[in-house]
Write a protein that holds these residues in place. Structure first.
Motif, short mmCIF file in Angstrom:
data_model
loop_
_atom_site.label_atom_id
_atom_site.label_comp_id
_atom_site.label_asym_id
_atom_site.label_seq_id
_atom_site.Cartn_x
_atom_site.Cartn_y
_atom_site.Cartn_z
N TYR A 48 103.65 26.16 6.70
CA TYR A 48 102.73 26.78 7.82
C TYR A 48 103.00 26.22 9.35
CZ TYR A 48 100.53 28.80 3.58
OH TYR A 48 100.61 29.46 2.20
N HIS A 49 102.85 27.48 10.65
CA HIS A 49 103.17 26.64 11.76
C HIS A 49 101.65 27.07 11.67
CE1 HIS A 49 107.49 25.83 11.00
NE2 HIS A 49 107.82 27.61 10.27
N PHE A 50 101.29 26.54 13.10
CA PHE A 50 99.85 26.80 13.32
C PHE A 50 99.87 27.08 15.47
CE2 PHE A 50 99.63 24.37 9.36
CZ PHE A 50 98.16 25.17 9.40
N ALA A 51 99.38 27.94 15.78
CA ALA A 51 100.08 28.46 17.11
C ALA A 51 98.32 28.61 17.53
CB ALA A 51 100.06 30.07 17.25
N GLU A 52 98.68 27.01 18.40
CA GLU A 52 97.28 27.16 18.94
C GLU A 52 96.60 28.12 20.04
OE1 GLU A 52 94.04 22.77 20.46
OE2 GLU A 52 96.67 23.05 20.27
N GLY A 53 95.11 28.62 19.97
CA GLY A 53 93.93 28.66 20.83
C GLY A 53 93.27 29.35 20.57
N GLY A 54 91.99 30.32 21.28
CA GLY A 54 90.60 29.45 21.16
C GLY A 54 89.66 30.30 20.52
N ILE A 55 88.67 29.27 19.75
CA ILE A 55 87.36 30.51 19.48
C ILE A 55 86.63 30.13 20.17
CG2 ILE A 55 86.51 30.48 16.80
CD1 ILE A 55 89.62 31.53 16.38
N THR A 56 85.26 31.18 19.35
CA THR A 56 83.98 30.66 19.87
C THR A 56 83.18 31.03 19.42
OG1 THR A 56 84.03 32.95 21.65
CG2 THR A 56 84.64 30.94 22.62
N THR A 57 82.34 30.06 19.00
CA THR A 57 81.22 30.36 18.70
C THR A 57 80.32 31.86 18.52
OG1 THR A 57 79.48 29.09 19.04
CG2 THR A 57 80.70 28.71 17.12
N ASP A 58 79.10 32.25 17.85
CA ASP A 58 78.24 33.21 17.83
C ASP A 58 77.63 32.61 19.21
OD1 ASP A 58 78.85 35.25 16.37
OD2 ASP A 58 77.38 34.07 15.33
N ASP A 59 77.12 31.24 19.76
CA ASP A 59 76.46 31.63 21.69
C ASP A 59 77.92 30.58 22.12
OD1 ASP A 59 74.63 31.75 19.77
OD2 ASP A 59 73.65 29.08 19.02
N GLY A 60 79.09 30.83 21.72
CA GLY A 60 80.09 30.45 22.89
C GLY A 60 79.96 29.19 23.08
N ALA A 61 79.95 28.41 22.02
CA ALA A 61 80.41 26.77 21.78
C ALA A 61 82.17 27.05 21.13
CB ALA A 61 80.12 26.15 20.68
N ALA A 62 83.06 26.63 22.40
CA ALA A 62 84.41 26.99 22.22
C ALA A 62 84.99 25.45 20.97
CB ALA A 62 85.19 26.23 22.99
N LEU A 63 85.84 26.21 19.88
CA LEU A 63 86.20 25.78 19.37
C LEU A 63 88.03 25.25 18.69
CD1 LEU A 63 83.22 26.19 16.35
CD2 LEU A 63 84.05 24.05 17.41
N PRO A 64 88.59 24.96 18.26
CA PRO A 64 89.61 24.37 18.39
C PRO A 64 90.31 25.86 17.44
CG PRO A 64 89.09 22.32 18.54
CD PRO A 64 87.91 23.05 18.01
N GLY A 65 91.44 26.45 17.50
CA GLY A 65 91.59 28.10 16.96
C GLY A 65 93.41 27.61 16.46
N PHE A 66 93.33 28.48 15.35
CA PHE A 66 94.73 27.73 14.96
C PHE A 66 94.91 29.45 14.25
CE2 PHE A 66 93.49 24.14 14.98
CZ PHE A 66 94.62 23.12 15.76
N GLN A 67 96.03 30.34 14.51
CA GLN A 67 97.17 31.19 14.01
C GLN A 67 97.96 30.84 13.33
OE1 GLN A 67 96.00 34.59 13.92
NE2 GLN A 67 97.58 34.84 12.41
N VAL A 68 97.88 31.15 11.69
CA VAL A 68 98.45 30.41 11.53
C VAL A 68 99.91 31.75 10.30
CG1 VAL A 68 98.81 29.83 8.38
CG2 VAL A 68 96.92 29.23 9.65
N THR A 69 101.52 31.04 10.55
CA THR A 69 102.22 31.87 10.22
C THR A 69 103.35 30.71 9.29
OG1 THR A 69 103.43 31.15 12.74
CG2 THR A 69 102.31 33.33 12.51
#
Length: 226
Positions: A204-225
């Motif tokens: 798989y390939h992982f395209a990195e992006g931004g994810i935030t929790t319900d409280d607005g905390a930033a987490l590493p996010g990835f779109q898997v292809t």
């Protein structure tokens, strides 16, 4: 520039000295003023080969040092930070574990990484919280979790890590109500075995992006292809 001017002035001084010596030589050579224009020896000009060689050497050394500094700067800029490198490497390990515990492809899934510093913030999130509050997961300083959610959030996989070693996994699907429940997560928890760590056939390939929790905390996010 200052160095070049200094060398130039030294050279001019040396040439003036040479001219003085040459004139004195002429007076001594023709004591009674009997010098003839045709017999006047030409003053010798010493070659500047030594100065030129030194200037070239300094230029080459300066260019070499500049190249080394630029290469080091480019390497430092392109070098991934430990946080990004660790999250991506653990997501890839989690993808192998996910492929060994359930048959569904991860293509189109969203990957989320939660480290120890963001664990408390993730536990307050509506989607991540039920997985992070699992009683089977011990409260350790180096714990983290790698998630995979389908686009409809009706399927999820969570792999738990102690440092860089995966120790637990949950693979669950939504029930008839269309939502993943805490009881389903608890029932699906398994300890990671050696067989689950085998390298999967699908890369798989992982395209990195931004994810935030319900409280607005930033987490590493990835779109898997694929």
């Amino acid at each position: 520039m200052c160095l070049l001017k200094t060398l130039f002035f030294v050279d001019e001084a040396s040439r003036d000295s040479e001219r003085t010596v040459s004139v004195a030589h002429l007076v001594k050579f023709f004591p009674s003023g009997e010098s003839k224009k045709s017999q006047t020896p030409k003053p010798q000009i010493l070659p500047l080969r030594g100065n030129i060689v030194r200037m070239k050497f300094r230029t080459v050394v300066s260019l070499m040092l500049t190249g080394v500094l630029l290469s080091a700067l480019a390497l430092a800029q392109n070098q991934p930070t430990p946080e990004k490198s660790d999250s991506l490497s653990l997501m890839k390990i989690a993808a192998d574990v996910a492929g060994n515990v359930q048959p569904q492809s991860l293509e189109g899934f969203t990957g989320i990484y939660v480290d120890a510093q963001n664990w408390a913030a993730g536990a307050k999130d509506g989607d991540l919280g039920p997985f992070l509050k699992l009683k089977d997961v011990p409260a350790k300083a180096g714990r983290s979790a790698a998630f995979f959610f389908s686009a409809a959030k009706d399927a999820a996989i969570c792999v738990y890590f102690d440092g860089k070693s995966p120790f637990g996994v949950v693979a669950v699907k939504a029930g008839s109500g269309g939502a993943i429940k805490a009881d389903d997560i608890s029932a699906a928890y398994k300890r990671v075995s050696k067989d689950m760590l085998k390298k999967g056939s699908q890369e798989y390939h992982f395209a990195e992006g931004g994810i935030t929790t319900d409280d607005g905390a930033a987490l590493p996010g990835f779109q898997v292809t694929k």
